[in-house]
Scaffold this motif. Structure first.
Motif, PDB file in Angstrom:
ATOM      1  N   PRO A 118       0.794  -1.237   0.000  1.00 42.53           N
ATOM      2  CA  PRO A 118       0.000   0.000   0.000  1.00 42.53           C
ATOM      3  C   PRO A 118       0.823   1.281   0.000  1.00 42.53           C
ATOM      4  N   SER A 119       2.050   1.213   0.501  1.00 46.57           N
ATOM      5  CA  SER A 119       2.880   2.420   0.526  1.00 46.57           C
ATOM      6  C   SER A 119       3.540   2.691  -0.823  1.00 46.57           C
ATOM      7  N   LEU A 120       3.492   1.705  -1.703  1.00 50.77           N
ATOM      8  CA  LEU A 120       4.147   1.838  -3.005  1.00 50.77           C
ATOM      9  C   LEU A 120       3.144   1.977  -4.148  1.00 50.77           C
ATOM     10  N   VAL A 121       2.128   1.122  -4.139  1.00 47.16           N
ATOM     11  CA  VAL A 121       1.179   1.048  -5.257  1.00 47.16           C
ATOM     12  C   VAL A 121      -0.202   1.512  -4.802  1.00 47.16           C
ATOM     13  N   ARG A 122      -0.890   2.229  -5.664  1.00 48.19           N
ATOM     14  CA  ARG A 122      -2.227   2.718  -5.333  1.00 48.19           C
ATOM     15  C   ARG A 122      -3.096   2.781  -6.590  1.00 48.19           C
ATOM     16  N   ASN A 123      -4.387   2.921  -6.353  1.00 42.86           N
ATOM     17  CA  ASN A 123      -5.355   3.135  -7.439  1.00 42.86           C
ATOM     18  C   ASN A 123      -5.294   2.055  -8.518  1.00 42.86           C
ATOM     19  N   ALA A 124      -5.188   0.790  -8.102  1.00 44.14           N
ATOM     20  CA  ALA A 124      -5.246  -0.315  -9.074  1.00 44.14           C
ATOM     21  C   ALA A 124      -6.618  -0.305  -9.735  1.00 44.14           C
TER      22      ALA A 124
END
Length: 210
Positions: free
Chosen positions: A132-138
């Motif tokens: 969650p700290s790296l990737v968002r808005n999948a």
């Protein structure tokens, strides 16, 4: 681009062409990227929209091997040579497309894309949840997908590292990673893709914490 109606138009590639002389508005769907099957096993992504009536014009390219458009009967041109280009189309590309569509049917590529595309979206959501700290808005539909990063720099580092691990991918816009595999993408490719995405994410997280 304003309001819910504008958002619908912007997100779904819909264009309205206003003919002031005829007091008519024509609805055009841009299917250059989404046409050909990546959007969850439908040749045209707008098949998922449950529209009450078809578009006036649909444009296509990419997986359809040639650029073009088709339109409703009421837009049929009655005068000859009103729509043409230098080469009057490209018959060789149409022959290639004809063979490609035969492979679609013979190998069940659309059904495969539907099944694997749904699994792809599940794995993409799980990947985001794990990092969650790296990737968002999948987001996305089937094989037509993307994720965001905090900024361009982090996105570019992710893409560079993924390429080093053997995952062919590329950035899109300011901070997105776009994913759009071919229709022959199967379960083994799916597993390998997320194995490499996971490896890349862990490498970046390790380097940022050290």
């Amino acid at each position: 681009k304003h309001g819910s109606f504008g958002n619908l138009i912007w997100k779904r590639g819909i264009v309205f062409i206003v003919d002031e002389k005829m007091a008519t508005t024509y609805c055009t769907y841009q299917q250059v990227q989404t046409g050909g099957g990546p959007a969850n096993g439908e040749i045209w992504a707008h098949a998922h929209w449950n529209l009450p009536e078809p578009a006036d014009i649909v444009t296509f390219s990419k997986k359809m091997l040639t650029g073009g458009f088709f339109f409703a009967d009421h837009l049929k041109v009655h005068e000859g040579f009103r729509i043409y280009n230098t080469w009057m189309g490209d018959p060789t590309k149409l022959l290639l497309l004809e063979q490609a569509l035969k492979v679609y049917k013979k190998d069940g590529l659309l059904e495969r894309a539907k099944v694997n595309g749904q699994e792809f979206q599940k794995k993409l959501a799980a990947f985001q949840k794990e990092h969650p700290s790296l990737v968002r808005n999948a987001r996305g539909l089937g094989f037509f997908a993307a994720v965001d990063f905090e900024n361009t720099e982090i996105r570019d580092k992710f893409v560079h590292q993924a390429l080093q691990f053997g995952l062919h991918c590329g950035g899109c816009g300011e901070r997105s990673l776009r994913i759009r595999p071919s229709l022959v993408f199967d379960k083994k490719h799916l597993d390998l893709t997320f194995e490499l995405l996971e490896k890349t994410a862990k490498a970046l997280e390790t380097s940022s914490s050290s």
